[in-house]
Design a protein around this motif. Sequence first.
Motif, PDB file in Angstrom:
ATOM      1  N   LEU A 432       0.827  -1.207   0.000  1.00 36.76           N
ATOM      2  CA  LEU A 432       0.000   0.000   0.000  1.00 36.76           C
ATOM      3  C   LEU A 432       0.861   1.257   0.000  1.00 36.76           C
ATOM      4  O   LEU A 432       0.539   2.235  -0.689  1.00 36.76           O
ATOM      5  N   ALA A 433       1.961   1.237   0.785  1.00 39.43           N
ATOM      6  CA  ALA A 433       2.852   2.403   0.817  1.00 39.43           C
ATOM      7  C   ALA A 433       3.549   2.600  -0.515  1.00 39.43           C
ATOM      8  O   ALA A 433       3.752   3.743  -0.967  1.00 39.43           O
ATOM      9  N   GLY A 434       3.916   1.510  -1.185  1.00 40.03           N
ATOM     10  CA  GLY A 434       4.563   1.622  -2.487  1.00 40.03           C
ATOM     11  C   GLY A 434       3.625   2.107  -3.571  1.00 40.03           C
ATOM     12  O   GLY A 434       4.056   2.730  -4.546  1.00 40.03           O
ATOM     13  N   MET A 435       2.320   1.856  -3.414  1.00 43.29           N
ATOM     14  CA  MET A 435       1.348   2.260  -4.418  1.00 43.29           C
ATOM     15  C   MET A 435       0.788   3.656  -4.170  1.00 43.29           C
ATOM     16  O   MET A 435       0.606   4.445  -5.108  1.00 43.29           O
ATOM     17  N   PHE A 436       0.519   4.003  -2.900  1.00 35.95           N
ATOM     18  CA  PHE A 436      -0.185   5.257  -2.607  1.00 35.95           C
ATOM     19  C   PHE A 436       0.548   6.151  -1.606  1.00 35.95           C
ATOM     20  O   PHE A 436       0.010   7.184  -1.214  1.00 35.95           O
ATOM     21  N   GLY A 437       1.730   5.773  -1.172  1.00 40.74           N
ATOM     22  CA  GLY A 437       2.477   6.610  -0.234  1.00 40.74           C
ATOM     23  C   GLY A 437       1.878   6.567   1.164  1.00 40.74           C
ATOM     24  O   GLY A 437       1.328   5.548   1.605  1.00 40.74           O
ATOM     25  N   LEU A 438       1.965   7.688   1.871  1.00 40.70           N
ATOM     26  CA  LEU A 438       1.448   7.751   3.241  1.00 40.70           C
ATOM     27  C   LEU A 438      -0.061   7.550   3.280  1.00 40.70           C
ATOM     28  O   LEU A 438      -0.595   7.040   4.280  1.00 40.70           O
ATOM     29  N   PHE A 439      -0.752   7.937   2.225  1.00 34.47           N
ATOM     30  CA  PHE A 439      -2.195   7.715   2.181  1.00 34.47           C
ATOM     31  C   PHE A 439      -2.507   6.216   2.260  1.00 34.47           C
ATOM     32  O   PHE A 439      -3.404   5.782   2.984  1.00 34.47           O
ATOM     33  N   GLY A 440      -1.774   5.413   1.528  1.00 35.62           N
ATOM     34  CA  GLY A 440      -1.968   3.970   1.575  1.00 35.62           C
ATOM     35  C   GLY A 440      -1.607   3.390   2.929  1.00 35.62           C
ATOM     36  O   GLY A 440      -2.285   2.481   3.432  1.00 35.62           O
ATOM     37  N   LEU A 441      -0.533   3.903   3.553  1.00 34.80           N
ATOM     38  CA  LEU A 441      -0.130   3.422   4.874  1.00 34.80           C
ATOM     39  C   LEU A 441      -1.193   3.741   5.919  1.00 34.80           C
ATOM     40  O   LEU A 441      -1.543   2.885   6.742  1.00 34.80           O
ATOM     41  N   VAL A 442      -1.723   4.972   5.877  1.00 36.91           N
ATOM     42  CA  VAL A 442      -2.781   5.349   6.825  1.00 36.91           C
ATOM     43  C   VAL A 442      -4.040   4.534   6.576  1.00 36.91           C
ATOM     44  O   VAL A 442      -4.702   4.073   7.520  1.00 36.91           O
ATOM     45  N   LEU A 443      -4.378   4.302   5.315  1.00 38.23           N
ATOM     46  CA  LEU A 443      -5.558   3.520   4.979  1.00 38.23           C
ATOM     47  C   LEU A 443      -5.433   2.089   5.505  1.00 38.23           C
ATOM     48  O   LEU A 443      -6.369   1.526   6.096  1.00 38.23           O
ATOM     49  N   GLY A 444      -4.256   1.477   5.304  1.00 39.09           N
ATOM     50  CA  GLY A 444      -4.045   0.122   5.808  1.00 39.09           C
ATOM     51  C   GLY A 444      -4.072   0.058   7.321  1.00 39.09           C
ATOM     52  O   GLY A 444      -4.615  -0.886   7.899  1.00 39.09           O
ATOM     53  N   SER A 445      -3.503   1.077   7.980  1.00 38.62           N
ATOM     54  CA  SER A 445      -3.498   1.105   9.448  1.00 38.62           C
ATOM     55  C   SER A 445      -4.915   1.252   9.997  1.00 38.62           C
ATOM     56  O   SER A 445      -5.275   0.613  10.993  1.00 38.62           O
ATOM     57  N   LEU A 446      -5.730   2.092   9.348  1.00 42.75           N
ATOM     58  CA  LEU A 446      -7.117   2.250   9.780  1.00 42.75           C
ATOM     59  C   LEU A 446      -7.912   0.955   9.597  1.00 42.75           C
ATOM     60  O   LEU A 446      -8.759   0.595  10.426  1.00 42.75           O
ATOM     61  N   PHE A 447      -7.640   0.249   8.524  1.00 41.51           N
ATOM     62  CA  PHE A 447      -8.320  -1.030   8.297  1.00 41.51           C
ATOM     63  C   PHE A 447      -7.953  -2.026   9.391  1.00 41.51           C
ATOM     64  O   PHE A 447      -8.830  -2.739   9.918  1.00 41.51           O
ATOM     65  N   LEU A 448      -6.672  -2.099   9.747  1.00 43.65           N
ATOM     66  CA  LEU A 448      -6.245  -3.013  10.813  1.00 43.65           C
ATOM     67  C   LEU A 448      -6.861  -2.624  12.147  1.00 43.65           C
ATOM     68  O   LEU A 448      -7.301  -3.488  12.919  1.00 43.65           O
ATOM     69  N   LEU A 449      -6.888  -1.325  12.437  1.00 44.89           N
ATOM     70  CA  LEU A 449      -7.465  -0.863  13.697  1.00 44.89           C
ATOM     71  C   LEU A 449      -8.952  -1.187  13.771  1.00 44.89           C
ATOM     72  O   LEU A 449      -9.452  -1.632  14.822  1.00 44.89           O
ATOM     73  N   THR A 450      -9.668  -0.996  12.665  1.00 45.98           N
ATOM     74  CA  THR A 450     -11.097  -1.328  12.634  1.00 45.98           C
ATOM     75  C   THR A 450     -11.311  -2.823  12.828  1.00 45.98           C
ATOM     76  O   THR A 450     -12.222  -3.249  13.556  1.00 45.98           O
ATOM     77  N   HIS A 451     -10.474  -3.618  12.198  1.00 44.14           N
ATOM     78  CA  HIS A 451     -10.583  -5.069  12.339  1.00 44.14           C
ATOM     79  C   HIS A 451     -10.328  -5.502  13.789  1.00 44.14           C
ATOM     80  O   HIS A 451     -11.037  -6.369  14.324  1.00 44.14           O
TER      81      HIS A 451
END
Length: 518
Positions: A432-451
């Motif tokens: 995600l970080a390689g594809m979208f930068g910090l936006f992808g990292l934050v998005l993935g972190s939010l998904f993990l936190l929600t899970h």
Amino acid sequence: MKSFKKHRQLKKPEVNNTKTGEFIKYELEENIKTMKVLFKDCSDINFRFITAGDTKACLVFVDGLIDAASIETSGIRQLLEETERRQLTADYLKEKVIAINSVSETEQIDDALNKILGGFTVLFVDRIDKAIAFDAKGTIARSVAEPETETSVRGPREGFTERLRVNTSLIRQKIRSNRLKIVSKIIGEQTQTNIAILYIEGLAQPDLIDEVMARLDAIKIDAILESGYIEELIEDNSWSVFPQIQNTERPDTVAANLLEGRISIVVDGTPFVLILPVTFWQFLQASEDYYNRYHISIFLRILRVLFVFVALELPALYVAVTTYHQEMIPTNLLFSIASSREAIPFPAFVEALIMEISFEALREAGVRLPKIVGQAVSILGALVIGQAAVEAGIVSAPMVIVVSITGIASFTIPRFNMAISIRLLRFPLMILAGMFGLFGLVLGSLFLLTHLCKLRSFGVPYFSPLGPLSFKELKDVFIRAPWWSLEMRPKQTVKGNRRRMIDHLKPPTTQRYGEEGE
């Protein structure tokens, strides 16, 4: 605790069934004939015939699972000779003839078969339609030793073994109370694996006990060879990468969790005992936290929490910043990173992927190889291969540093099953970080936190007491408050008897000897 999630009834697999449904007959020859048919081509099954006057009997046992001396010292032959004029009955054999503990009688061939395969010796007597099973086990077992996966500087050195009764006795030595209940079950059509469910009556919630029993009873499988089988078959969310049941080799860890209203499952044949329900924060806590002074425990717990984020997000953060957000890097550091990456033919994401996969391969090789060779391979891979890769221009020096720090951070997680989950989640975050930068990292972190907030372990919120938030419970999460302030048990697992100690146990401040009044 919220109501437990109803366990989904899956379609039962077809398993091989060797049950006969026959009853034991009066004629000894008929019973032995049936047993020999059932044990055809089983060279380890011994049939030892005994004749005492008019009385004929036969002992059936597995060679290697019994102690021959126990059978000899029981004096079965001599006692049969003394009673040759008496009309023998199963009760008389049980009370007068068999001089060994754990004696039981059975009327069915299937029960006798299971007893023999479980290490019992079964006595068949002519003109008696029941068999007598007694415990004369003598198998060679590993002695109690220090756990290899959960080492500690301070605390007990004993660990579980592969023998179920040895493991339950280790727990019984810790909790010498009649409220500690041990319920036995047998799971596995072919293996007939013995398991024990442990809980403390009055602390463990009745609905939790019923739920655990129901999930275990729903298991229909041909074999249970390790506690990991049961772990996957009873957890709430089998698709989650996070472990929802804790496993441990330490009796003190099991005892501490039982005293907090949890349930333990001991499986015969493995030293790993299951503990449930659990929360995410339990996997970041070590038993040693409660043996050291609380100042040290607070520092170590905060360090572990910080390094969990490092182990999870540092490579992804490096890829995102160096690829899309160079303006966030200080100028001098940016020039240093740019110069080190000048000759590197790969982008930062590919570079990180190569290093992470190589590091995981080296770690796996170190685990699978013998200890001495494994340590040499790990050191050789970390030093020689890493340095050679930098000099060859395949990877940059900053990337080697990032991967090394990430590897060290993953080693700070006390529980292996949580550590390997964090290591696995590192890769999708890097993508995600390689594809979208910090936006992808934050998005993935939010998904993990929600899970994590949605996940449950036998009805207990996985992220509690942080989600849902409970300030009173936080004194044993990120920090370990002094023992005299931990008066209450966790409300997630105990509803009734929550108090574990009396009030005002804080040590008083005393005057120094020789001051006033002396």
